[in-house]
Scaffold this motif. Sequence first.
Motif, PDB file in Angstrom:
ATOM      1  N   ILE A 200      51.216 101.657  -7.803  1.00 58.66           N
ATOM      2  CA  ILE A 200      50.694 100.736  -6.795  1.00 58.66           C
ATOM      3  C   ILE A 200      51.763 100.572  -5.726  1.00 58.66           C
ATOM      4  CG2 ILE A 200      49.890  98.386  -6.317  1.00 58.66           C
ATOM      5  CD1 ILE A 200      48.935  98.319  -9.287  1.00 58.66           C
ATOM      6  N   THR A 201      51.371 100.787  -4.461  1.00 60.06           N
ATOM      7  CA  THR A 201      52.310 100.751  -3.345  1.00 60.06           C
ATOM      8  C   THR A 201      51.740  99.899  -2.222  1.00 60.06           C
ATOM      9  OG1 THR A 201      52.930 103.032  -3.880  1.00 60.06           O
ATOM     10  CG2 THR A 201      53.589 102.204  -1.717  1.00 60.06           C
ATOM     11  N   GLU A 202      52.579  99.081  -1.620  1.00 58.53           N
ATOM     12  CA  GLU A 202      52.137  98.330  -0.447  1.00 58.53           C
ATOM     13  C   GLU A 202      52.072  99.283   0.739  1.00 58.53           C
ATOM     14  OE1 GLU A 202      52.951  94.189   2.012  1.00 58.53           O
ATOM     15  OE2 GLU A 202      54.504  94.922   0.640  1.00 58.53           O
ATOM     16  N   ILE A 203      51.050  99.126   1.565  1.00 53.03           N
ATOM     17  CA  ILE A 203      50.929  99.952   2.774  1.00 53.03           C
ATOM     18  C   ILE A 203      50.980  99.048   4.004  1.00 53.03           C
ATOM     19  CG2 ILE A 203      49.702 101.837   1.651  1.00 53.03           C
ATOM     20  CD1 ILE A 203      47.110 100.764   2.930  1.00 53.03           C
ATOM     21  N   PHE A 204      51.372  99.659   5.123  1.00 54.29           N
ATOM     22  CA  PHE A 204      51.545  98.929   6.371  1.00 54.29           C
ATOM     23  C   PHE A 204      50.874  99.680   7.503  1.00 54.29           C
ATOM     24  CE2 PHE A 204      55.155  98.295   3.586  1.00 54.29           C
ATOM     25  CZ  PHE A 204      55.270  96.918   3.545  1.00 54.29           C
ATOM     26  N   GLU A 205      50.453  98.935   8.519  1.00 51.68           N
ATOM     27  CA  GLU A 205      49.914  99.555   9.718  1.00 51.68           C
ATOM     28  C   GLU A 205      51.050 100.216  10.481  1.00 51.68           C
ATOM     29  OE1 GLU A 205      46.981  98.460  13.425  1.00 51.68           O
ATOM     30  OE2 GLU A 205      48.027  96.843  12.428  1.00 51.68           O
ATOM     31  N   CYS A 206      50.782 101.395  11.031  1.00 53.11           N
ATOM     32  CA  CYS A 206      51.787 102.093  11.834  1.00 53.11           C
ATOM     33  C   CYS A 206      52.079 101.312  13.110  1.00 53.11           C
ATOM     34  CB  CYS A 206      51.285 103.485  12.221  1.00 53.11           C
ATOM     35  SG  CYS A 206      51.013 104.571  10.838  1.00 53.11           S
ATOM     36  N   GLU A 207      53.277 101.508  13.651  1.00 45.31           N
ATOM     37  CA  GLU A 207      53.624 100.887  14.931  1.00 45.31           C
ATOM     38  C   GLU A 207      52.760 101.498  16.039  1.00 45.31           C
ATOM     39  OE1 GLU A 207      57.693 100.283  16.180  1.00 45.31           O
ATOM     40  OE2 GLU A 207      58.330 100.725  14.125  1.00 45.31           O
ATOM     41  N   LYS A 208      52.468 100.667  17.044  1.00 43.75           N
ATOM     42  CA  LYS A 208      51.653 101.130  18.165  1.00 43.75           C
ATOM     43  C   LYS A 208      52.431 101.035  19.462  1.00 43.75           C
ATOM     44  CE  LYS A 208      46.939  99.907  16.833  1.00 43.75           C
ATOM     45  NZ  LYS A 208      45.780  99.090  17.202  1.00 43.75           N
TER      46      LYS A 208
END
Length: 147
Positions: free
Chosen positions: A131-139
């Motif tokens: 299980i891994t936390e995911i993040f939105e890419c920088e814009k």
Amino acid sequence: VFEEMLKWVQADIKCPESGGFIVGYKHSKTGNITLENISHPYPLDIKNRIYFKIIDPRHKHYLHKAEKRKSYYMGVWHTHPQSVPEPSSVDWNDWYETLKYDKTACEYVFFFIAGTNAVRVWVGDFRHNMITEIFECEKEGDLYKKV
């Protein structure tokens, strides 16, 4: 998904934890995963300030209706009364049980926790039992930066 989830955020001390299922699909040609919608708390669910459990049969009915629209179980979401939510030991145990026993429409399962100021997202990988936390890419403007 986020708009509906944010309707249930524990903004007031009287608000109980809320949660439900996440539905979506994996596109057969591109492999892209789309999370389309969520179920919401129903009256028979168990809920208090720091606990939520899906038990109302209407959640299963929700999943059956979603399947008719080709949208399938992809994970679960719930709220926490924290500004930036932290998974509890109960959350981690439940998520690892989910990796053992559940199936989704792809090789992953999604876990969302909505706090009062942030929503955090984790992805469970059935193949690697991780299980891994995911993040939105920088814009930059409307475009995502390549990292």
